[in-house]
Design a protein around this motif. Structure first.
Motif: not given
Length: 51
Positions: A47-51, A36-45
């Motif tokens: 950050e996502f592409l570098q993960s 599950s993903i919490e409602g306050n989860f934040k990740m920039t594009d």
């Protein structure tokens, strides 16, 4: 972009719209894991592409 390339691209995109969507099972972990993903989860594009 040349008109023939635009037309070919448009025809391809429209052909995708007409194909039925296949559902892909989760695989070996289907029914064994959950997340599950919490409602306050934040990740920039970035950050996502570098993960």
């Amino acid at each position: 972009m040349p008109l023939d390339k635009v037309e070919a691209t448009l025809n391809f995109v429209l052909s995708l719209k007409n194909k039925p969507i296949k559902k892909i099972p989760l695989g070996l972990l289907k029914g064994k894991v959950a997340f599950s993903i919490e409602g306050n989860f934040k990740m920039t594009d970035e950050e996502f592409l570098q993960s």
